[in-house]
Scaffold this motif. Structure first.
Motif, short mmCIF file in Angstrom:
data_model
loop_
_atom_site.label_atom_id
_atom_site.label_comp_id
_atom_site.label_asym_id
_atom_site.label_seq_id
_atom_site.Cartn_x
_atom_site.Cartn_y
_atom_site.Cartn_z
N SER A 82 0.83 -1.20 0.00
CA SER A 82 0.00 0.00 0.00
C SER A 82 0.87 1.25 0.00
N LEU A 83 1.97 1.21 0.75
CA LEU A 83 2.89 2.34 0.77
C LEU A 83 3.49 2.57 -0.62
N ALA A 84 3.85 1.48 -1.32
CA ALA A 84 4.41 1.61 -2.67
C ALA A 84 3.43 2.28 -3.61
N SER A 85 2.16 1.86 -3.54
CA SER A 85 1.16 2.49 -4.42
C SER A 85 0.94 3.95 -4.05
N ALA A 86 1.02 4.27 -2.75
CA ALA A 86 0.86 5.67 -2.33
C ALA A 86 2.04 6.51 -2.80
N ILE A 87 3.23 5.97 -2.73
CA ILE A 87 4.42 6.70 -3.20
C ILE A 87 4.31 6.98 -4.69
N ILE A 88 3.84 6.00 -5.46
CA ILE A 88 3.66 6.20 -6.90
C ILE A 88 2.66 7.31 -7.16
N SER A 89 1.58 7.31 -6.39
CA SER A 89 0.58 8.37 -6.55
C SER A 89 1.14 9.73 -6.17
N GLU A 90 1.94 9.78 -5.09
CA GLU A 90 2.53 11.05 -4.67
C GLU A 90 3.52 11.57 -5.70
N ALA A 91 4.24 10.69 -6.38
CA ALA A 91 5.16 11.12 -7.44
C ALA A 91 4.39 11.81 -8.56
N SER A 92 3.21 11.29 -8.88
CA SER A 92 2.36 11.93 -9.89
C SER A 92 1.91 13.31 -9.42
N LYS A 93 1.56 13.44 -8.13
CA LYS A 93 1.16 14.74 -7.60
C LYS A 93 2.32 15.73 -7.63
N ALA A 94 3.50 15.24 -7.32
CA ALA A 94 4.67 16.13 -7.35
C ALA A 94 4.93 16.65 -8.75
N ILE A 95 4.79 15.78 -9.74
CA ILE A 95 4.99 16.21 -11.12
C ILE A 95 3.91 17.21 -11.53
N ALA A 96 2.67 16.97 -11.07
CA ALA A 96 1.60 17.93 -11.36
C ALA A 96 1.88 19.29 -10.73
N SER A 97 2.56 19.31 -9.58
CA SER A 97 2.92 20.57 -8.93
C SER A 97 4.10 21.25 -9.62
N MET A 98 4.96 20.44 -10.26
CA MET A 98 6.14 20.99 -10.95
C MET A 98 6.16 20.49 -12.39
N PRO A 99 5.23 20.92 -13.23
CA PRO A 99 5.14 20.37 -14.58
C PRO A 99 6.38 20.62 -15.43
N LEU A 100 7.11 21.71 -15.15
CA LEU A 100 8.30 22.02 -15.95
C LEU A 100 9.43 21.01 -15.74
N ILE A 101 9.30 20.19 -14.72
CA ILE A 101 10.36 19.20 -14.47
C ILE A 101 10.42 18.16 -15.58
N MET A 102 9.30 18.00 -16.30
CA MET A 102 9.28 17.02 -17.39
C MET A 102 10.11 17.48 -18.58
N LEU A 103 10.39 18.79 -18.67
CA LEU A 103 11.18 19.31 -19.78
C LEU A 103 12.68 19.23 -19.53
N PHE A 104 13.07 19.03 -18.28
CA PHE A 104 14.49 19.04 -17.96
C PHE A 104 15.25 17.91 -18.66
N PRO A 105 14.72 16.68 -18.72
CA PRO A 105 15.44 15.63 -19.46
C PRO A 105 15.64 15.94 -20.93
N VAL A 106 14.77 16.79 -21.52
CA VAL A 106 14.95 17.16 -22.92
C VAL A 106 16.24 17.94 -23.08
N ASN A 107 16.50 18.88 -22.15
CA ASN A 107 17.76 19.61 -22.19
C ASN A 107 18.95 18.67 -22.03
N THR A 108 18.80 17.71 -21.13
CA THR A 108 19.88 16.74 -20.93
C THR A 108 20.13 15.93 -22.19
N ALA A 109 19.03 15.51 -22.84
CA ALA A 109 19.17 14.72 -24.06
C ALA A 109 19.86 15.52 -25.16
N VAL A 110 19.52 16.80 -25.27
CA VAL A 110 20.17 17.65 -26.29
C VAL A 110 21.66 17.78 -26.01
N ILE A 111 22.01 18.00 -24.74
CA ILE A 111 23.42 18.11 -24.38
C ILE A 111 24.16 16.80 -24.66
#
Length: 769
Positions: free
Chosen positions: A375-404
């Motif tokens: 149950s903790l594992a499923s809650a952690i997965i859900s919290e990771a989704s909430k964190a990404i929703a709070s910081m949507p720009l974090i999804m663009l950071f790997p794009v910069n890394t890939a370009v570099i």
């Protein structure tokens, strides 16, 4: 006074434990930062050496008979010869060179063939004279007509320069025909090589009746017809043109494979790239609300499948009456199906039944005793989704890394090509073969062609450059990982706000529920940029240290693979040596995975507590020892979710692309008609998989960061001070033990400046403060 002491006591209790990431940090592992900078300087020196001593253009353009690269400045040879105006190479004496190398096998010794080449400005036509630099200088005084005279005196054909009967007035023809050659066929440019075009001619078919003879083949009485096909007007060389055959085979293969890809590039990029991004966003949104249902659904489905398979094994082994399942299923056909055929098969099923029973029991015990961890594992997965929703720009950071990384890899390949082509000009003898005497009776002379031989220093520089590439690319990945983990860590360790309580009503697939979600107040207005700033300012040394460890392990694996190729023959003869080699390779692979896991976990500790790399690694081992079950189960569940996400994104994009290509008339008729959908769909799947992997890597790092932060929170805080979100607290049965929100209405010091959190409402004038 007592009240003041009480206030002081409460304040002291509030300060106990960890409430935020360590923001009062200093530079870590600075010696390794300086070591990495020094290593970059040495790498730059090696790159300059490769650029000056090597010639990457020789990998694309051909070389002439004196070892110079066509279309290149040839700055790696002394003296330098500027051949940039002559990009094409023509092979005017393929027949002669093939005869002189008749002892080589075209199948096994293809790489050993050496051909006489001349750099030209454009591919010549039939009847044109092709001359070397020396030959062009010689005919400026005598003209090209003199070449025709020399060739007519020698009788033409192969080895014209070997003719010894030139008149005294034309004695220099012998040397001139070594520098100039008459082009017998038209040529075409393929990969900057001028390849002969041989007329194929036309086919003529002749039919005759042979049973009975003398009867027309079209007659009804003719029983057997013979057919002869004659090729008329075909012209080719006396010896097979291996250069033309090899290049034409490569061209035909490439056109056949990538023709459909070129036609369907719109579908490939739209579905494989943009479609994968959209599906990734939808997948994260789905995980935010249904992670618990998906995880527990998978667990129960796997458990029921294991129980069902175990029951079948017991029935097949004859230890359980098959009629039980027959009566339950309502079918009498199952009895014969579930019965073993012979005694040996029964014993095999009995062994399998014991093994499956043990595994099912172990799985059941894991579910019973660790259901809170799941149950903790499923809650952690859900919290990771909430964190990404709070910081949507974090999804663009790997794009910069890939370009570099793409830029770094392109530069690395360029230097690699120059180092690979570091060479010295050598001479190759083409000794006359026994077959040459069949062609001409003239006295043959041994021809010498100049080519290039590897530089003695090249292998050492290549090894250094490979290690440099590993370290630099792991360093870039380390900076990206530490930045992303730092943003998630800052999100986890943010003070929950009491005033920002939002009531959310969600109706999930597992049933309706009410969830009270308290948004977390960020101390950083731009969390991703702040995490990147902390990484660059304080922890580049730790990243250099961690990337160095990974690079060393990867380099050892590459050296082992090199030895594996070199000892392939010995391993075929000695099975024990082969088994030992396989075990060592497997152990190194596992060791690399462990090093990468510990390093990434250490980056999370560094991002959270600001420790150096070695203390962070020690902290990781401490967490692994104390929270083995939590980290193990959460890691396994998250790995399943990540794999599931990759499968969903890849398969979904593939299905969309399939229906598009099948139903769009653009790709079924006309010039854009595809020969097959297979290769475009493969490219769509590959692109979608890469985009999905890039997308879900952030999700994976978020899960790991929240999981390790939860373990640190459990160790360093106590009841009433836990920082973990409400969903995690409920999952482990500690919903009432988390830290209470301390922001009071009107408190100016604790109002948020976050760009993604809602400001609390101002109290009314009559409300008690």
């Amino acid at each position: 006074m007592a009240g003041c002491c009480k206030i002081c006591k409460c304040h002291k209790e509030d300060d106990d434990g960890m409430k935020d990431i360590n923001r009062n940090r200093s530079c870590t592992d600075i010696l390794f930062c300086f070591a990495f900078l020094g290593f970059l300087v040495v790498t730059g020196i090696v790159a300059i050496l490769g650029l000056t001593q090597g010639n990457v253009e020789s990998l694309f353009y051909g070389s002439n008979s004196v070892g110079m690269t066509c279309g290149s400045l040839n700055n790696n040879h002394k003296p330098n010869v500027d051949m940039t105006a002559k990009k094409y190479v023509v092979y005017p004496r393929l027949q002669e060179d093939m005869i002189k190398q008749a002892d080589l096998n075209p199948v096994t010794d293809l790489q050993k063939y050496t051909f006489f080449g001349i750099c030209v400005k454009e591919c010549p036509k039939s009847g044109a004279w092709v001359c070397t630099e020396q030959g062009e200088a010689d005919i400026k005084t005598k003209g090209k007509a003199y070449l025709d005279t020399c060739r007519s005196l020698a009788g033409g054909g192969a080895f014209a320069s070997a003719y010894n009967g030139f008149p005294t007035a034309n004695a220099d023809c012998k040397n001139l025909l070594k520098e100039c050659y008459l082009q017998m066929f038209d040529t075409e440019d393929i990969f900057f090589r001028c390849i002969n075009k041989y007329p194929k001619g036309t086919e003529s078919e002749t039919k005759a009746c042979i049973d009975p003879p003398g009867v027309s083949w079209s007659s009804a009485s003719c029983q057997k017809v013979s057919s002869n096909i004659t090729l008329i007007g075909s012209i080719s060389t006396n010896k097979a043109d291996l250069v033309a055959k090899q290049i034409s085979d490569a061209i035909s293969t490439a056109l056949r494979l990538f023709g459909d890809v070129q036609k369907a590039y719109v579908v490939i990029f739209l579905v494989g790239a943009l479609g994968a991004i959209v599906m990734g966003i939808l997948f994260l949104a789905l995980m935010r609300y249904t992670a618990k249902c998906i995880v527990w659904g998978f667990v129960w489905l796997a458990l029921l499948s294991a129980i069902g398979f175990t029951l079948i094994c017991w029935v097949k082994a004859g230890m359980v009456d098959a009629s039980i399942m027959t009566d339950y299923a309502g079918s009498t056909e199952l009895t014969s199906t579930l019965s073993a055929s012979n005694a040996s098969e029964t014993e095999n099923w009995k062994t399998l039944a014991y093994i499956s029973s043990a595994l099912t029991l172990i799985f059941l015990l894991i579910v019973v005793f660790f259901w809170r961890k799941i149950s903790l594992a499923s809650a952690i997965i859900s919290e990771a989704s909430k964190a990404i929703a709070s910081m949507p720009l974090i999804m663009l950071f790997p794009v910069n890394t890939a370009v570099i990384l793409v830029v770094v890899f392109a530069g690395w390949l360029l230097i690699m090509g120059n180092l690979w082509t570091m060479s010295n000009v050598t001479t190759t003898d083409l000794s006359a073969a026994s077959g040459a005497s069949i062609v001409t009776n003239a006295t043959l002379i041994d021809e010498q062609l100049k080519s290039v031989a590897p530089d003695a220093l090249k292998n050492y520089l290549l090894a250094f450059h490979i290690f440099a590439g590993l370290w630099i690319m792991n360093f870039v990945l380390g900076v990206s990982t530490l930045t992303i983990c730092g943003a998630f860590a800052a999100w986890y360790w943010t003070e929950p706000s009491k005033e920002l309580v939002e009531k959310q009503k969600c109706k999930m697939f597992c049933g309706g529920c009410k969830e009270s979600y308290r948004p977390r107040v960020a101390n950083d207005k731009h969390p991703v940029f702040a995490a990147f700033q902390r990484t660059v300012r304080y922890h580049l040394g730790s990243v250099a240290f961690g990337s160095l460890v990974i690079a060393i392990v990867q380099f050892i694996r590459l050296c082992l693979e090199y030895l594996n190729q070199k000892t392939a023959g010995l391993q075929k003869k000695n099975l024990v040596f082969k088994a030992v080699f396989c075990c060592v390779r497997c152990c190194l692979w596992c060791f690399e995975k462990c090093v990468k896991y510990v390093t990434r976990s250490a980056y999370i500790i560094i991002a959270t507590q600001g420790k150096s790399f070695c203390p962070a690694c020690c902290a990781v081992f401490g967490l692994l020892t104390k929270h083995t079950s939590t980290l193990g189960i959460t890691g396994a569940v998250s790995m399943f979710i990540i794999v599931l996400g990759k499968v969903v994104i890849t398969a979904g994009c593939g299905i969309i692309a399939y229906f598009w290509l099948e139903n769009d008339p653009t790709y079924s008729v006309g010039d854009m008609k595809l020969e097959s959908n297979v290769l475009p769909l493969i490219f769509v799947a590959l692109l979608a998989y890469m985009v999905g992997t890039l997308f879900l890597s952030v999700y994976d790092m978020g899960i790991d960061t929240i999981m390790i932060s939860f373990c640190i929170d459990s160790d360093e805080n106590k009841e009433g001070q836990y920082m973990y979100p409400e969903s995690l607290a409920k999952a482990i049965g500690k919903g009432s033990e988390t830290r209470k929100a301390k922001l009071e209405l009107g408190d100016q010091e604790k109002t948020t400046t976050s760009s993604y959190a809602v400001e609390p409402e101002k109290p009314s004038s009559g409300e008690f403060i």
